[in-house]
Design a protein around this motif. Structure first.
Motif, PDB file in Angstrom:
ATOM      1  N   GLN A  71      14.520 -44.135 -12.083  1.00  0.00           N
ATOM      2  CA  GLN A  71      14.476 -45.353 -11.265  1.00  0.00           C
ATOM      3  C   GLN A  71      13.225 -46.178 -11.548  1.00  0.00           C
ATOM      4  OE1 GLN A  71      14.818 -43.048  -7.601  1.00  0.00           O
ATOM      5  NE2 GLN A  71      16.727 -44.095  -7.114  1.00  0.00           N
ATOM      6  N   LEU A  72      12.100 -45.509 -11.665  1.00  0.00           N
ATOM      7  CA  LEU A  72      10.836 -46.197 -11.925  1.00  0.00           C
ATOM      8  C   LEU A  72      10.807 -46.799 -13.326  1.00  0.00           C
ATOM      9  CD1 LEU A  72       8.525 -43.526 -10.272  1.00  0.00           C
ATOM     10  CD2 LEU A  72       9.017 -45.804  -9.346  1.00  0.00           C
ATOM     11  N   ILE A  81       3.101 -43.048  -3.279  1.00  0.00           N
ATOM     12  CA  ILE A  81       3.420 -44.381  -3.794  1.00  0.00           C
ATOM     13  C   ILE A  81       2.432 -44.789  -4.878  1.00  0.00           C
ATOM     14  CG2 ILE A  81       3.526 -46.833  -3.163  1.00  0.00           C
ATOM     15  CD1 ILE A  81       4.841 -45.913  -0.497  1.00  0.00           C
ATOM     16  N   ALA A  82       1.165 -44.470  -4.696  1.00  0.00           N
ATOM     17  CA  ALA A  82       0.172 -44.768  -5.729  1.00  0.00           C
ATOM     18  C   ALA A  82       0.528 -44.073  -7.041  1.00  0.00           C
ATOM     19  CB  ALA A  82      -1.222 -44.348  -5.267  1.00  0.00           C
ATOM     20  N   SER A  83       0.912 -42.810  -6.961  1.00  0.00           N
ATOM     21  CA  SER A  83       1.238 -42.056  -8.182  1.00  0.00           C
ATOM     22  C   SER A  83       2.492 -42.614  -8.850  1.00  0.00           C
ATOM     23  CB  SER A  83       1.395 -40.564  -7.884  1.00  0.00           C
ATOM     24  OG  SER A  83       2.549 -40.314  -7.102  1.00  0.00           O
ATOM     25  N   GLU A  84       3.472 -43.013  -8.053  1.00  0.00           N
ATOM     26  CA  GLU A  84       4.708 -43.551  -8.630  1.00  0.00           C
ATOM     27  C   GLU A  84       4.482 -44.931  -9.229  1.00  0.00           C
ATOM     28  OE1 GLU A  84       8.234 -43.117  -6.279  1.00  0.00           O
ATOM     29  OE2 GLU A  84       8.036 -40.933  -6.244  1.00  0.00           O
ATOM     30  N   MET A  85       3.618 -45.735  -8.614  1.00  0.00           N
ATOM     31  CA  MET A  85       3.316 -47.055  -9.206  1.00  0.00           C
ATOM     32  C   MET A  85       2.474 -46.881 -10.478  1.00  0.00           C
ATOM     33  SD  MET A  85       4.960 -49.217  -7.407  1.00  0.00           S
ATOM     34  CE  MET A  85       6.179 -47.923  -7.042  1.00  0.00           C
ATOM     35  N   TYR A  86       1.658 -45.837 -10.526  1.00  0.00           N
ATOM     36  CA  TYR A  86       0.922 -45.544 -11.770  1.00  0.00           C
ATOM     37  C   TYR A  86       1.913 -45.167 -12.873  1.00  0.00           C
ATOM     38  CZ  TYR A  86      -2.028 -43.221 -15.176  1.00  0.00           C
ATOM     39  OH  TYR A  86      -2.628 -42.852 -16.355  1.00  0.00           O
ATOM     40  N   TYR A  87       2.844 -44.284 -12.557  1.00  0.00           N
ATOM     41  CA  TYR A  87       3.845 -43.867 -13.531  1.00  0.00           C
ATOM     42  C   TYR A  87       4.635 -45.083 -14.022  1.00  0.00           C
ATOM     43  CZ  TYR A  87       7.845 -41.529 -15.632  1.00  0.00           C
ATOM     44  OH  TYR A  87       8.834 -41.130 -16.512  1.00  0.00           O
ATOM     45  N   LEU A  88       5.061 -45.915 -13.074  1.00  0.00           N
ATOM     46  CA  LEU A  88       5.845 -47.106 -13.418  1.00  0.00           C
ATOM     47  C   LEU A  88       5.072 -47.988 -14.400  1.00  0.00           C
ATOM     48  CD1 LEU A  88       7.536 -49.391 -10.713  1.00  0.00           C
ATOM     49  CD2 LEU A  88       6.620 -50.268 -12.839  1.00  0.00           C
TER      50      LEU A  88
END
Length: 198
Positions: free
Chosen positions: A26-27, A187-194
């Protein structure tokens, strides 16, 4: 970028490796959208624009800046307007962001991650507020309720769904700060991954 915030980002980098595969897909789909655009506008949407959508707007902006992605512009909105919840504000402050609160019923918080850059102005508003893009943007749904109750987002050229559990469930409990910090970090980790996959 503030040193405390840089340390926080170093810490969340490791957590990005723990994201489940379906979530990574998804990301990555959002990253693909950003990569195709000269200027990618992301509007993160949840019901009240008080917690999750602000976390996403802020962390996507922080991570884009951290990784030198100049073409990413981030926004947020809700299907209703309330206020940027103080518990969520406190969580981003603990993470190393600096926040100025002008006061009022629905304050327009100035969120700084660097003294050299203009702050993000964060307040609760409807997703189609005039301060948000009206066309050629991606609508990123951050809660299941908003996703179900808002089947059509006018002007959006793409729609993505990355729902998060609402930290509101812990309000008024001894676990309140811990729950908000955990959601903030997720959320921070997922936005970093994205942003790493742009």
């Amino acid at each position: 970028m503030y040193s405390k915030l840089k340390s926080y980002i170093q810490n969340v980098k490791g957590q990005a490796a723990e994201i489940v595969e379906s979530r990574k897909v998804q990301l990555t789909n959002i990253a693909d959208y950003i990569r195709e655009k000269d200027e990618a506008k992301l509007t993160f949407i949840c019901t009240h624009n008080s917690r999750r959508s602000h976390f996403c707007q802020i962390w996507s902006a922080v991570m884009a800046d951290y990784l030198g992605l100049d073409n990413v512009k981030t926004y947020s909105g809700g299907t209703e307007a309330t206020a940027f919840n103080r518990r969520a504000v406190e969580a981003i402050q603990r993470a190393g962001l600096k926040v100025k609160n002008p006061g009022g019923e629905n304050p327009r918080y100035a969120v700084h991650f660097d003294d050299q850059d203009e702050p993000l102005i964060c307040y609760s508003k409807l997703f189609d507020d005039s301060s948000n893009p009206q066309e050629r943007f991606a609508a990123v749904m951050t809660c299941t309720d908003a996703d179900e109750n808002c089947p059509f987002v006018p002007g959006a050229e793409k729609r993505f769904s990355i729902p998060y559990i609402d930290p509101k469930e812990s309000d008024g409990t001894p676990q309140e700060a811990e729950t908000y910090d955990r959601r903030c970090k997720q959320i921070a980790s997922e936005m970093y991954y994205l942003m790493c996959h742009v």
